[in-house]
Design a protein around this motif. Structure first.
Motif, PDB file in Angstrom:
ATOM      1  N   LEU A  27       0.825  -1.210   0.000  1.00 18.37           N
ATOM      2  CA  LEU A  27       0.000   0.000   0.000  1.00 18.37           C
ATOM      3  C   LEU A  27       0.856   1.256   0.000  1.00 18.37           C
ATOM      4  CD1 LEU A  27      -2.764  -1.047   2.565  1.00 18.37           C
ATOM      5  CD2 LEU A  27      -2.842  -1.152   0.072  1.00 18.37           C
ATOM      6  N   GLN A  31       3.024   1.134  -8.195  1.00 16.51           N
ATOM      7  CA  GLN A  31       2.054   2.224  -8.197  1.00 16.51           C
ATOM      8  C   GLN A  31       0.887   1.932  -9.129  1.00 16.51           C
ATOM      9  OE1 GLN A  31       4.609   5.591  -9.075  1.00 16.51           O
ATOM     10  NE2 GLN A  31       4.762   6.133  -6.914  1.00 16.51           N
ATOM     11  N   LEU A  79      -1.216  -0.542  -7.295  1.00 15.65           N
ATOM     12  CA  LEU A  79      -1.885   0.133  -6.188  1.00 15.65           C
ATOM     13  C   LEU A  79      -3.062   0.961  -6.690  1.00 15.65           C
ATOM     14  CD1 LEU A  79      -2.023   0.816  -3.193  1.00 15.65           C
ATOM     15  CD2 LEU A  79      -0.353   2.640  -3.597  1.00 15.65           C
ATOM     16  N   PHE A  80      -2.902   1.592  -7.850  1.00 17.25           N
ATOM     17  CA  PHE A  80      -3.991   2.377  -8.433  1.00 17.25           C
ATOM     18  C   PHE A  80      -5.198   1.492  -8.735  1.00 17.25           C
ATOM     19  CE2 PHE A  80      -6.093   3.728 -12.412  1.00 17.25           C
ATOM     20  CZ  PHE A  80      -6.681   4.895 -11.947  1.00 17.25           C
ATOM     21  N   TYR A 118      -5.831  -1.493  -7.445  1.00 11.19           N
ATOM     22  CA  TYR A 118      -6.347  -2.018  -6.177  1.00 11.19           C
ATOM     23  C   TYR A 118      -7.202  -0.979  -5.448  1.00 11.19           C
ATOM     24  CZ  TYR A 118      -6.453  -3.101  -1.223  1.00 11.19           C
ATOM     25  OH  TYR A 118      -6.874  -3.297   0.066  1.00 11.19           O
ATOM     26  N   THR A 119      -6.717   0.271  -5.385  1.00 11.84           N
ATOM     27  CA  THR A 119      -7.440   1.322  -4.667  1.00 11.84           C
ATOM     28  C   THR A 119      -8.803   1.570  -5.289  1.00 11.84           C
ATOM     29  OG1 THR A 119      -5.351   2.376  -4.042  1.00 11.84           O
ATOM     30  CG2 THR A 119      -7.341   3.717  -3.899  1.00 11.84           C
ATOM     31  N   PHE A 152     -10.969  -1.355  -4.416  1.00  7.82           N
ATOM     32  CA  PHE A 152     -11.290  -1.371  -2.991  1.00  7.82           C
ATOM     33  C   PHE A 152     -12.425  -0.409  -2.676  1.00  7.82           C
ATOM     34  CE2 PHE A 152     -10.763   0.590   1.206  1.00  7.82           C
ATOM     35  CZ  PHE A 152     -10.879  -0.531   2.024  1.00  7.82           C
ATOM     36  N   TRP A 153     -12.306   0.829  -3.127  1.00 12.55           N
ATOM     37  CA  TRP A 153     -13.330   1.820  -2.801  1.00 12.55           C
ATOM     38  C   TRP A 153     -14.633   1.544  -3.526  1.00 12.55           C
ATOM     39  CZ3 TRP A 153     -13.113   4.122   1.508  1.00 12.55           C
ATOM     40  CH2 TRP A 153     -11.893   4.480   2.055  1.00 12.55           C
TER      41      TRP A 153
END
Length: 234
Positions: free
Chosen positions: A19, A27, A30-31, A33-34, A37-38
């Motif tokens: 994270l 990155q 992570l983008f 995944y984020t 996730f949201w």
């Protein structure tokens, strides 16, 4: 007799969370995944809120009167069919757009050979030789030029291993007789990882250290290795 990697054990207290990725690949992952996730949080909150609203709004009353029954609602049925489809399609599109750049290294990337051996990582630098004419090797510590795409060609010399440096991004299995590939690129710094495939009694000590060096430092390190008369390969 100490196990390989023992000298690196203290670094396991540092932040290795994916994270907090700083590598280019990390990155991107992570983008994606984020966003997922949201999206999941919003969907879960919407579903939970709807269930809670229905449980309260249409709960049994003191007079035990049956709530008004809804036989069908074309608009509502279309909405709860179309909305999930659009959400899934958006997640698929986001993944499809980003995954090629995660999997495929940029053209003309630097090549590094990675071999997992119980219980150490061996790195070789094809095209770079020392004074003895041997390919430059390092063990446990991978030294790379910063801000440069590097393709890692990963295999194993004995059992299954798994190469994972969370803040750089990506995880790849090291399998005997098979060559797998991933790539990394990051700003100057030191990054830590771990073999994540249970590979024997020394698995916990099979750690990874990646040193991303600024151009001048990289050239100095490379010149030192090229002037040596033997490799450090195990």
């Amino acid at each position: 007799m100490s196990l390989p990697g023992w000298s690196l054990v203290p670094v396991l207290g540092v932040d290795m969370s994916p994270l907090h990725a700083t590598g280019v690949v990390g990155q991107k992952l992570l983008f994606v995944y984020t966003f997922m996730f949201w999206t999941s949080v919003v969907v879960a909150a919407g579903v939970a809120g709807t269930i809670l609203f229905a449980a309260i709004r249409f709960r049994a009353r003191g007079d035990k009167a049956e709530p008004r029954q809804v036989v069908g609602n074309a608009r509502l049925e279309l909405a709860w069919t179309l909305l999930p489809f659009l959400i899934v399609a958006s997640l698929f599109a986001l993944t499809a757009v980003n995954m090629p750049s995660v999997v495929n290294p940029p053209p003309h990337s630097m090549q590094i050979s990675v071999r997992g051996i119980q219980y150490v990582w061996d790195f070789s630098y094809p095209g770079y030789t020392n004074r003895s004419g041997q390919t430059i090797h390092t063990a446990e510590e991978l030294v790379l030029p910063a801000n440069t795409p590097v393709e890692l060609n990963v295999t194993s010399g004995d059992v299954d291993h798994s190469f994972y440096v969370p803040t750089l991004g990506g995880q790849i299995n090291a399998i005997p007789g098979q060559m797998n590939h991933m790539w990394v690129e990051a700003k100057p710094g030191t990054y830590y990882g771990q073999c994540t495939e249970l590979c024997g009694i020394g698995h916990a000590f099979m750690v990874i250290q990646v040193d991303m060096l600024a151009p001048a430092q990289w050239q100095a390190w490379l010149a030192k290795e090229q002037s040596a008369t033997s490799t450090t390969a195990g």
